[in-house]
Design a protein around this motif. Structure first.
Motif, PDB file in Angstrom:
ATOM      1  N   GLU A  39       8.861  15.551 -24.076  1.00 15.35           N
ATOM      2  CA  GLU A  39       8.933  14.250 -23.910  1.00 15.35           C
ATOM      3  C   GLU A  39       9.120  13.387 -25.212  1.00 15.35           C
ATOM      4  N   LEU A  40      10.295  12.582 -25.408  1.00  7.27           N
ATOM      5  CA  LEU A  40      10.413  11.742 -26.698  1.00  7.27           C
ATOM      6  C   LEU A  40      10.109  10.363 -26.684  1.00  7.27           C
ATOM      7  N   TYR A  41      10.320   9.852 -25.471  1.00 14.84           N
ATOM      8  CA  TYR A  41      10.121   8.258 -25.519  1.00 14.84           C
ATOM      9  C   TYR A  41       9.991   7.720 -24.175  1.00 14.84           C
ATOM     10  N   VAL A  89      14.576  -6.955 -17.200  1.00 13.52           N
ATOM     11  CA  VAL A  89      15.755  -7.528 -17.313  1.00 13.52           C
ATOM     12  C   VAL A  89      16.407  -8.198 -18.878  1.00 13.52           C
ATOM     13  N   ASN A  90      15.272  -8.673 -19.364  1.00  9.03           N
ATOM     14  CA  ASN A  90      15.858  -9.094 -21.007  1.00  9.03           C
ATOM     15  C   ASN A  90      15.150  -8.278 -21.840  1.00  9.03           C
ATOM     16  N   ASP A  91      14.844  -6.952 -21.577  1.00 10.20           N
ATOM     17  CA  ASP A  91      14.052  -6.188 -22.460  1.00 10.20           C
ATOM     18  C   ASP A  91      14.531  -4.564 -22.096  1.00 10.20           C
ATOM     19  N   PRO A  92      15.622  -4.364 -22.842  1.00 12.40           N
ATOM     20  CA  PRO A  92      16.219  -2.959 -22.743  1.00 12.40           C
ATOM     21  C   PRO A  92      15.567  -1.761 -23.615  1.00 12.40           C
ATOM     22  N   LEU A  93      15.927  -0.770 -23.240  1.00  9.06           N
ATOM     23  CA  LEU A  93      15.503   0.534 -23.927  1.00  9.06           C
ATOM     24  C   LEU A  93      16.354   0.856 -25.029  1.00  9.06           C
ATOM     25  N   ARG A  94      15.815   0.845 -26.287  1.00  7.23           N
ATOM     26  CA  ARG A  94      16.866   1.309 -27.503  1.00  7.23           C
ATOM     27  C   ARG A  94      16.536   2.732 -27.938  1.00  7.23           C
ATOM     28  N   THR A 153      21.627   2.090 -25.752  1.00 13.59           N
ATOM     29  CA  THR A 153      20.843   1.062 -25.131  1.00 13.59           C
ATOM     30  C   THR A 153      20.789   1.241 -23.627  1.00 13.59           C
ATOM     31  N   MET A 154      19.762   1.067 -22.996  1.00 16.89           N
ATOM     32  CA  MET A 154      19.899   0.953 -21.572  1.00 16.89           C
ATOM     33  C   MET A 154      19.078  -0.246 -20.918  1.00 16.89           C
ATOM     34  N   LEU A 194      20.971   0.815 -13.937  1.00 17.32           N
ATOM     35  CA  LEU A 194      20.899   0.915 -15.239  1.00 17.32           C
ATOM     36  C   LEU A 194      22.197   0.993 -15.668  1.00 17.32           C
ATOM     37  N   GLU A 195      22.477   0.071 -16.789  1.00 19.46           N
ATOM     38  CA  GLU A 195      23.761   0.175 -17.630  1.00 19.46           C
ATOM     39  C   GLU A 195      23.305   0.688 -19.167  1.00 19.46           C
ATOM     40  N   LEU A 196      24.167   1.582 -19.417  1.00 19.73           N
ATOM     41  CA  LEU A 196      23.859   2.369 -20.542  1.00 19.73           C
ATOM     42  C   LEU A 196      25.161   2.090 -21.682  1.00 19.73           C
TER      43      LEU A 196
END
Lengths: 598, 320
Positions: A382-384, A390-395, A400-401, A502-504
């Motif tokens: 596992e990496l991350y 909603v206002n807090d994406p994953l980078r 960015t997701m 999710l939007e990537l």
């Protein structure tokens, strides 16, 4: 009325005395010189005050020396168009000065081409000979592009097309336009689906003419900055001292103060934030020079934004996934390239596991926030891990997701005490008010005549049951532990399993665009500053003051009047020394009698 | 409960004060110029600003989020912006006629919010997930302040246009005589040069003797509208760009050609055109004012029209 035209000439070896001597013969006008040495070359600034239309070409043949044609460059005064408005003839003025053959051939050619280019730009009729060499053709194109009217026309066109795009629905399927704009009832008499589809009006913002307009605007910005703004800034930076009172009458505001001292004015100006320079009896003060630089920054920032947006549009990847809780997907599977500059990245080999998708609700049942717990992993480890909302994406690694959507994927039930079974749900209504449903068949009669229990849910909070006849039976909350009796079957709702939408995105243009945004915000604020200049001349006991400001004309007048009101009037000019000190908050004036009588 | 009663008191007080201010400033326009009433006008505008500020603060405390989440709150913010502009400009310069524009604007924005919106729209609701961000404060504040300044500047430009147009109507007798007698296409061609001569002669005379103050007023109006719009333009830029950054943080795309975004861009373009037309030789005065007046309507379309008519990320979906 005499007005002055200023420009700069590089004459490395020109001798001041000789050039001055020659210029005196020049057509009834006055020529003044300012010798200006810099580290690499000696620059001679020639100021000519000429009357009326001055084309002195015929006088050259009278002098024996070879003429060097020197003329105003494309920009000859701090605000070119204002000056042109005042003295259109003078913008055409050509002053020829003999330099006694001290210029090399290349320098002569340079001045010659500068004369041609300047007279092309400044004369409205353009009566000089055209030079069709590539260099001057490029220069001609550059000048055409830097035309303000063209830029304003482009802005209007972009605004108009954008407005049209908000009125006509964009990016719909062709069938939509067939229905909405039929040929037998054209809107305004001509707007049918045919005109819309033929002229790309269904995707105006990505059509060739719209993008072409934006490209043209970018070209205009580049041309304007290089041909107009940069020289204008160079001129505005120069300090100039007005040595004779005649020049003061032409300024926006001027006044003569009796029995006042230059040094008092200097102190007061410094207190108001001016940078003051004095040379002998003259004074020059300015403030707000940044307001001259900032418009260049605005143009550069706009170009940066356009470049970044182009990079976003043709580079990078994007994709959307709807993943039920508990499943995973490979990043590379979900992404599609945007265009030709898209470059793959190692992050595409990773897998994303949706650990949990849950919704926070408020007491009144409204949604408060959507959350997804995600884990990025490669086959070994596992990496991350991150919980996004909603206002807090994953980078991670350029990807960015974003949490953009959600759905219900299944409802987990126990039927008559059996093991938990997942019934997959289908979407019945999309959009803001979602509805999902599934079906639990009873009996063995085959699919066409199957009768069963309908189970519907709008969100993760509650599940609604309808019996074989379609009658409402009841509502249960998942995990409440209360079974429901429907048509003789006891059903216990264990859980409602959601899917996260999710939007990537991988967007290489974002840093460039953000840099452009920051620059634009900053420079547009600084552009508000007005460049104010004040000149003063001590003539005996009276002080001639004048000033101008490029933007804040009325405010500047009010402020300068306030400053001039504060300048102390000396009763006895020769003997009295007045100390004026000015700090941020106040001005102190002390009158001191001088001790000796002279 | 006390929050609601406080809000009621503050909105009613501020509306009354703004109405009073409008009355005073318009009275000054008609040359009713008593000193105590002028001072009263200034004080009441300051007090109205204070009331609206308190209203916004109380709303912030009671709802838990920044008071800019629906049409009601943003209209009150707009009216607050107008009062703020009024106070700043009146302090900075000595002119007393700016209140003629700002006081009624503040009152009308306030009235729109408190009197014409239905009660359901005035409730302070919880924020939907998309709005739960710190960018809300920056983006919407900047946009509303920019609307206030741009509206103020364009109203001044409209005033300038009205004054310049009425200036040309100083010779109604001459014009109507010709039009009544020779109202045909052919004769008008003959009349045009005659009219021009007579007009220019008369204009010169009247210009020197009567219209100097008007000319001065026009110059001041021109410069003030230019300065106010140049202040609103960076605010609008910051508002649009912070909205773009917020959109990128929330949805991954900084520009979606949403109707509201597009109309904000159109507003930006129109005012950029205005700022640039002033640089064209001889175009100071009337022609840029026409563009600024166009900008007035475009700001209204951007603020209200798109929300009420359109679909998209920003719609209130009220009329359609």
């Amino acid at each position: 009325m005499a007005t002055s035209v200023k420009w700069q000439v590089q004459l490395p070896n020109a001798k001041l005395g000789k050039a001055f001597g020659v210029a005196r013969n020049f057509g009834g006008g006055q020529v003044r010189f300012l010798r200006w040495k810099s580290s690499h070359f000696s620059v001679l600034r020639i100021t000519a005050a000429a009357k009326g239309n001055v084309r002195q070409k015929q006088k050259i043949s009278q002098t024996s020396k070879p003429p060097v044609v020197v003329s105003p460059g494309p920009i000859s005064a701090p605000s070119l168009t204002e000056r042109e408005a005042e003295n259109e003839e003078l913008a055409n003025a050509v002053v020829e000065i003999a330099s006694e053959g001290e210029l090399s051939n290349s320098e002569k050619k340079e001045l010659e081409s500068r004369r041609l280019s300047s007279s092309n730009s400044s004369s409205s009729g353009g009566g000089s000979s055209w030079n069709y060499s590539p260099r001057s053709l490029g220069r001609k194109i550059l000048r055409e592009l830097s035309s303000l009217q063209l830029a304003i026309g482009e802005l209007f066109a972009i605004a108009g097309l954008s407005a049209l795009g908000t009125i006509l629905e964009q990016n719909e399927a062709p069938q939509f336009y067939f229905d909405a704009y039929p040929e037998d009832k054209p809107l305004f008499g001509f707007l049918t689906w045919r005109t819309i589809l033929d002229y790309d009006l269904d995707h105006i913002y990505s059509s060739w003419y719209y993008l072409g307009l934006i490209l043209l605007l970018a070209a205009s910005l580049i041309a304007c900055s290089s041909t107009r703004q940069l020289p204008m800034v160079k001129v505005a930076r120069r300090w100039s001292f007005m040595k004779s009172p005649a020049g003061y009458k032409k300024l926006q505001i001027s006044d003569t103060l009796e029995r006042a001292k230059l040094s008092d004015l200097a102190t007061l100006l410094m207190a108001e934030g001016f940078e003051v320079f004095s040379r002998g009896p003259t004074l020059y003060a300015f403030r707000g020079l940044a307001g001259r630089y900032a418009p260049i920054g605005v143009h550069i920032a706009l170009l940066l934004i356009m470049a970044g947006a182009t990079l976003s549009a043709i580079g990078g990847y994007h994709g959307t996934v709807m993943v039920p809780q508990g499943l995973d997907f490979q990043i590379g599977d979900a992404l599609q390239p945007n265009g030709i500059l898209a470059r793959p990245s190692p992050v595409m080999n990773l897998q994303v596991h949706v650990d949990k998708f849950y919704i926070d609700y408020r007491p009144n049942g409204e949604v408060s926030q959507f959350h997804s717990d995600l884990t990025l992993a490669n086959p070994r480890e596992e990496l991350y891990k991150k919980s996004i909302s909603v206002n807090d994406p994953l980078r991670y690694g350029g990807l960015t997701m974003y949490q953009t959507d959600w759905a219900l994927s299944a409802v987990q039930v126990r039927v008559d005490g059996s093991d938990p079974v997942n019934l997959v749900m289908a979407s019945l209504e999309k959009g803001d008010k979602k509805l999902f449903g599934t079906f639990l068949p009873l009996g063995e009669e085959g699919l066409e005549k199957a009768k069963g229990i309908s189970i519907l849910a709008r969100d993760l909070q509650s599940v609604v049951f309808y019996d074989q006849e379609g009658r409402f039976v009841g509502v249960r909350r998942p995990g409440s532990g209360r079974p429901i009796e429907v048509d003789g079957t006891s059903i216990l709702v264990e859980d409602v399993i959601g899917s996260t939408g999710l939007e990537l995105k991988m967007d290489p243009g974002v840093p460039v665009v953000y840099a452009g945004f920051g620059a634009l915000m900053l420079t547009s604020c600084i552009s508000y500053l007005s460049h104010s200049q004040v000149w003063a001349l001590q003539e005996g006991t009276s002080l001639v003051v004048g000033g101008k400001s490029n933007r804040a004309k009325v405010e500047f007048e009010i402020q300068l009047n306030k400053i001039l009101d504060l300048v102390p009037e000396l009763k006895n000019f020769e003997e009295e020394t007045v100390l004026v000190s000015a700090s941020d908050s106040q001005v102190t004036i002390e009158r001191k009698e001088s001790t000796d009588d002279k | 409960m006390t929050f609601i009663t406080l809000e009621h008191i503050l909105t009613h007080t501020s509306f009354f004060l703004l109405f009073f201010c409008t009355f005073i400033y318009w009275g000054k326009f008609l040359y009713i110029n008593i000193k105590t009433i002028t001072i009263l006008g200034k004080i009441s505008m300051k007090f109205a600003c204070f009331c609206i500020t308190s209203f916004l603060l109380i709303r912030w405390i009671s709802s838990g989020h920044f008071p800019l989440s629906n049409l009601y709150e943003s209209s009150m913010f707009l009216s607050w912006g107008f009062t703020l502009i009024h106070l700043i400009l009146e302090n900075k310069s000595q002119n007393t006629w700016l209140g003629i524009i700002t006081a009624p604007s503040a009152m009308l924005a306030h009235g729109f919010a408190t009197l014409s919106l239905p009660k359901e729209m005035k409730e302070s609701l919880f924020l939907v997930p998309a709005l739960q961000s710190n960018w809300l404060m920056m983006h919407v504040t900047m946009m509303m302040l920019s609307y206030a300044t741009l509206l103020c500047g364009s109203l001044l430009a409209i005033t300038l246009l009205i004054i310049t147009i009425t200036k040309q109507k100083n010779f109604p007798i001459l014009m109507s005589y010709f039009h009544l007698s020779f109202n045909s296409f052919i004769f008008q061609k003959f009349l045009q040069p005659i009219e021009n001569e007579i007009f220019s002669y008369k204009q010169k005379k009247i210009f020197y003797f009567i219209n100097f103050r008007k000319w001065q007023l026009i110059k001041e109006l021109d410069n003030w509208s230019y300065r106010i719009i140049s202040l609103g333009f960076p605010l609008l830029t910051i508002g649009i760009l912070s909205g773009a950054v917020w959109a990128n943080e929330a949805w991954g795309s900084y520009w979606n050609w949403d109707p509201k975004e597009t109309w904000a861009l159109i507003t930006w373009l129109i005012f950029a055109i205005y700022l640039h037309t002033r640089m064209i030789k001889g175009w100071q005065g009337k022609k840029p004012a026409i563009i600024a007046s166009l900008g007035f309507f475009i700001v209204w379309i951007c603020y209200l029209g798109v929300n009420l008519l359109g679909k998209g990320l920003h719609s209130y979906g009220w009329l359609v």
